[in-house]
Design an enzyme around this catalytic site. Structure first.
Site, PDB file in Angstrom:
ATOM      1  N   GLU A 103       0.802  -1.233   0.000  1.00 18.02           N
ATOM      2  CA  GLU A 103       0.000   0.000   0.000  1.00 18.02           C
ATOM      3  C   GLU A 103       0.829   1.275   0.000  1.00 18.02           C
ATOM      4  O   GLU A 103       0.295   2.347  -0.265  1.00 18.02           O
ATOM      5  CB  GLU A 103      -0.983   0.010   1.181  1.00 18.02           C
ATOM      6  CG  GLU A 103      -0.319   0.206   2.530  1.00 18.02           C
ATOM      7  CD  GLU A 103      -1.218   0.941   3.545  1.00 18.02           C
ATOM      8  OE1 GLU A 103      -2.351   1.274   3.234  1.00 18.02           O
ATOM      9  OE2 GLU A 103      -0.729   1.179   4.663  1.00 18.02           O
ATOM     10  N   ASN A 104       2.140   1.148   0.328  1.00 22.34           N
ATOM     11  CA  ASN A 104       3.001   2.337   0.337  1.00 22.34           C
ATOM     12  C   ASN A 104       4.156   2.223  -0.660  1.00 22.34           C
ATOM     13  O   ASN A 104       5.171   2.899  -0.527  1.00 22.34           O
ATOM     14  CB  ASN A 104       3.582   2.566   1.735  1.00 22.34           C
ATOM     15  CG  ASN A 104       2.536   2.549   2.823  1.00 22.34           C
ATOM     16  OD1 ASN A 104       2.419   1.573   3.565  1.00 22.34           O
ATOM     17  ND2 ASN A 104       1.744   3.578   2.908  1.00 22.34           N
ATOM     18  N   HIS A 145      -4.256   3.103   2.156  1.00 22.82           N
ATOM     19  CA  HIS A 145      -3.592   3.931   1.135  1.00 22.82           C
ATOM     20  C   HIS A 145      -3.819   3.404  -0.290  1.00 22.82           C
ATOM     21  O   HIS A 145      -3.129   3.842  -1.219  1.00 22.82           O
ATOM     22  CB  HIS A 145      -2.087   4.012   1.421  1.00 22.82           C
ATOM     23  CG  HIS A 145      -1.739   4.901   2.567  1.00 22.82           C
ATOM     24  ND1 HIS A 145      -1.817   6.271   2.492  1.00 22.82           N
ATOM     25  CD2 HIS A 145      -1.349   4.630   3.832  1.00 22.82           C
ATOM     26  CE1 HIS A 145      -1.460   6.799   3.654  1.00 22.82           C
ATOM     27  NE2 HIS A 145      -1.189   5.822   4.491  1.00 22.82           N
ATOM     28  N   HIS A 196      -5.493  -5.258   8.058  1.00 22.72           N
ATOM     29  CA  HIS A 196      -4.838  -3.959   8.005  1.00 22.72           C
ATOM     30  C   HIS A 196      -5.462  -3.047   9.055  1.00 22.72           C
ATOM     31  O   HIS A 196      -6.585  -2.570   8.876  1.00 22.72           O
ATOM     32  CB  HIS A 196      -5.003  -3.384   6.601  1.00 22.72           C
ATOM     33  CG  HIS A 196      -4.056  -2.262   6.301  1.00 22.72           C
ATOM     34  ND1 HIS A 196      -2.733  -2.466   6.003  1.00 22.72           N
ATOM     35  CD2 HIS A 196      -4.225  -0.927   6.278  1.00 22.72           C
ATOM     36  CE1 HIS A 196      -2.133  -1.319   5.788  1.00 22.72           C
ATOM     37  NE2 HIS A 196      -3.025  -0.358   5.961  1.00 22.72           N
TER      38      HIS A 196
END
Ligand SMILES: [Fe+2]
Ligand SMILES: [Fe+2]
Ligand SMILES: [Fe+2]
Ligand SMILES: [Fe+2]
Ligand SMILES: [Fe+2]
Ligand SMILES: [Fe+2]
Ligand SMILES: [Fe+2]
Ligand SMILES: [Fe+2]
Lengths: 272, 272, 272, 272
Positions: A39-40, A68, A154
């Site tokens: 996600e990053n 994200h 998450h």
């Protein structure tokens, strides 16, 4: 089966450690399946097609996301074309593009179910993650429809992740948390046979504030003023994750170990 | 100097593991000073004089608290009589009883400064923890006024703890987080010489939801209904903490290792 | 003295209603001093020199801000040159540019103290707003240093605002909340003589979601997905605020009335 | 039809103003149906059978609840026996006792649908309130199954309430917020014909902190220490609510007015 899960890849530094090491690590441990939370991956914020391909090429079978997911808007269309990319499953029905669960085949023909779910304590209130996971696990019973099941929970709060571990106990091979970017040392096999770790940690530089250059977060904490955007830290990354061996008959875990290599954290490598 | 810090003691099970093991552990590692976070020592909620004495007798030199400091109202008066008990230092001046920092002498005459501070992300907004820590560290410079300094950063968010670690880097021997009840695997010595771990983990049963019997938290997460009070889990506890060796001259860390013994988590014992 | 306070000006529509009506309103009510919260004046996000000048020209004596103070980065330098612009007073000392309190002179020579403070429940944890207000009120006693005192309490929770009202009771002419963008109907003079209203409401279009075009907020609430930036709604604005008359000798309130004109809300105009 | 809705009744003082005045008010305005939010009726915390009966006897046709529904445990069984008591409709299916929507008959035979829903911003994450309301409104179309529909949106954030108003616009007679205990002055008929007010306000003493004795909340805000339980304030209460007239054919609103009588707030009485 031998599975590995790596936590949130943060920026170039996080991708680099996997690009350089994952393939050999995968061979050495004879891994059947590798899941990576990405996600990053794109500069610390979301994912792009290019960064996803880098991670697939490095040896990831499936990529998961989180809060994200859509920081890079191209992810909204890319995910429609890429079945190996999963966003949180508990978006209200009919809202988010892509999917949150997938059933995949390993090179040897085993079936692995992977699921990404967003928890709610101190986060956005998507649909009930417990009901969502319950439905998915009921639809793909472990040992029947799926030879292994990996749930990426998450979330921010340790309590909600710990509860999710027990909630899935006996029905998943691995429940592993992501999002806090710090690996936890509580890997264990729960009473019902599910491997659990509260957070996988990130693949990123730990000479940082959870993967970001220290200056800006420190400024915000001490002054409540901003001075520009957060930047992914560029120091050498530690790849953090979890290694699980499952019983081929039941799909339950028989072994769980932390994985940490590269960067400044102490190394942890499963001996196989 | 050889220091150990143990995270949130949860209920009888958490006290028991320390009562049974801490004294021998202390001898074996030749520890000079031991700090224990005890905010959940009394049945999971706060601390009483009796439970505090149990922990002092077991080998704790100082006890720290957190957001649960006053769950047992007798703590409000007990803390006035017990200088070895610390509550968060960043209460507004003149409000909370007791104190948040203390300078103690080890058996061999060394001076150890200990500090408890409450972070603010997803928590109560006490006074600025960064300004509070800065003031305390300036008043007791490491290597001058204090031979070792231990900062217990009680907080929810990994980002705020990670930032606090860097904020103190070079000015404290150890910055260790508490409150999430899950040990992290990111122990490291920061660039300036401060040992750091995002969370010490708890001394409590890990067959639980962060130390509490699983049933009630699972009910609340899945139904949003309560059915009675949370109860500390009674299974065998794992004692979780951090071990640090400091340079006697500078007070900075030369070694940091995780500590985990008892209960269901994997064991980690510093070899000395 | 006759004072008026107007809540958060949102975008062009919010500025327009003041540009068109404030001057005449000011004359009709023979207002001595007018304060306007302008944290959303520039397209809904922050303030610029141009939009500030529009509001000063329209008849505002002082502009206050809030959590959106720095959305437009030019505000960081503009505020240093413009003493009539106030940001929250409870930034940690030495961090934010500008100032949070000001003592101003009316056309007739009376002194009005104005203060902007950011509350903390469900918001950023700036320094203690109660301690900050206490210090400012002690430094400028009502009826001595200041002939009138207006406190703009920028906050989310009604409880914290209501508490702030009582906290200042007898020491300020008016405590008025801002930030929620919805006017409250609880204007009253508290026991000690301070006029109070939980929220002034906004100067913006009420055919909206708190001043923003409805589509995007509705999308986010129902799908948790974004599709572009929030836009200030362009429909005709209602100017919302509070009117206060003070006793010239004590500075305390003798009358408080709501103000609402323009747009879709029911009109409320003090009869003088 | 003529409807009235009163916001959160807080303690004895809040009940008293309705017991003394509601019956005459109901007659004077020839009200067909009266709904009262009673989540704080019992000493400020929850509801009991006795306090519910007091309110029914005073003239309430239906009582709604909120996040305080179960503060008094007898409500868990009482609600099963009392169809005129509604808790938030968006509890996960099969979890909470009682019901969240009801279809009632007025004395003249008209059908009124009432619904209580818990919003999520800064609150517990029950199931999606928008999906929940959508389903209920689809099941009971206004003007067909129901002659009037009243939605009590129990929530903290003005944005979420404002969004809920628009979400229901054209499909409900009235969407009114509760929970903040402060009446808003934004009553309006939305474009589609639904009457809307962000918060009804409470029936309680406004010489308080949102209905509670001032001392304890002020202590907590300024010291972050507690000294005993919150107590409902005992001063004379203002009854706060909304009055709506509907078109008998469509069920949509043709008039909306605030109601305020008793206590310290300015009076607002619809003239009929
Ligand atoms: Fe992440
Ligand atoms: Fe995340
Ligand atoms: Fe805690
Ligand atoms: Fe704790
Ligand atoms: Fe605003
Ligand atoms: Fe604001
Ligand atoms: Fe409520
Ligand atoms: Fe309430």
């Amino acid at each position: 089966m031998r599975l590995a899960f790596f936590g949130d890849v943060v920026g170039k530094s996080g991708r680099d450690v996997l690009v350089e090491e994952l393939s050999a690590f995968r061979d050495r441990l004879k891994l059947d399946f590798v899941v990576v939370n990405a996600e990053n991956a794109a500069g610390g914020f979301g994912i792009t097609e290019r960064t996803a391909i880098e991670l697939f090429d490095a040896g990831a079978d499936v990529l998961t996301l989180g809060n994200h997911s859509w920081d890079q808007s191209e992810a909204l269309t890319y995910i429609e074309r890429e079945p190996r990319l999963l966003r949180p499953a508990n978006y209200p029905s009919g809202t988010a593009p892509g999917r949150g669960t997938g059933l995949y085949e390993t090179r040897s023909g085993a079936r692995v179910m992977v699921m990404n779910v967003l928890l709610r304590l101190y986060m956005q209130p998507l649909d009930d993650p417990f009901a969502c996971v319950d439905e998915a696990l009921s639809a793909s019973p472990l040992g029947q429809v799926a030879d292994a099941i990996i749930v990426d929970a998450h979330g921010e709060a340790t309590s909600e992740k710990h509860a999710m571990g027990h909630f899935c106990d006996g029905r998943a091979s691995l429940v592993v948390g992501t999002h806090t970017h710090i690996p936890t040392a509580d890997h264990q096999i729960l009473a019902g046979g599910t491997a659990y770790q509260t957070d996988a940690g990130m693949c990123g530089s730990y000479d940082s504030v959870i993967g970001m250059d220290k200056e800006e977060p420190l400024r915000r904490f001490t002054t409540h003023m901003r001075s520009g955007r957060m930047q992914a830290a560029s120091g050498p990354a530690t790849a953090c994750g979890v290694y699980v061996e499952t019983d081929d008959r039941t799909g339950l875990a028989v072994r769980v170990e932390p994985i940490r290599f590269g960067g400044v954290l102490s190394e942890a490598l499963p001996v196989v």
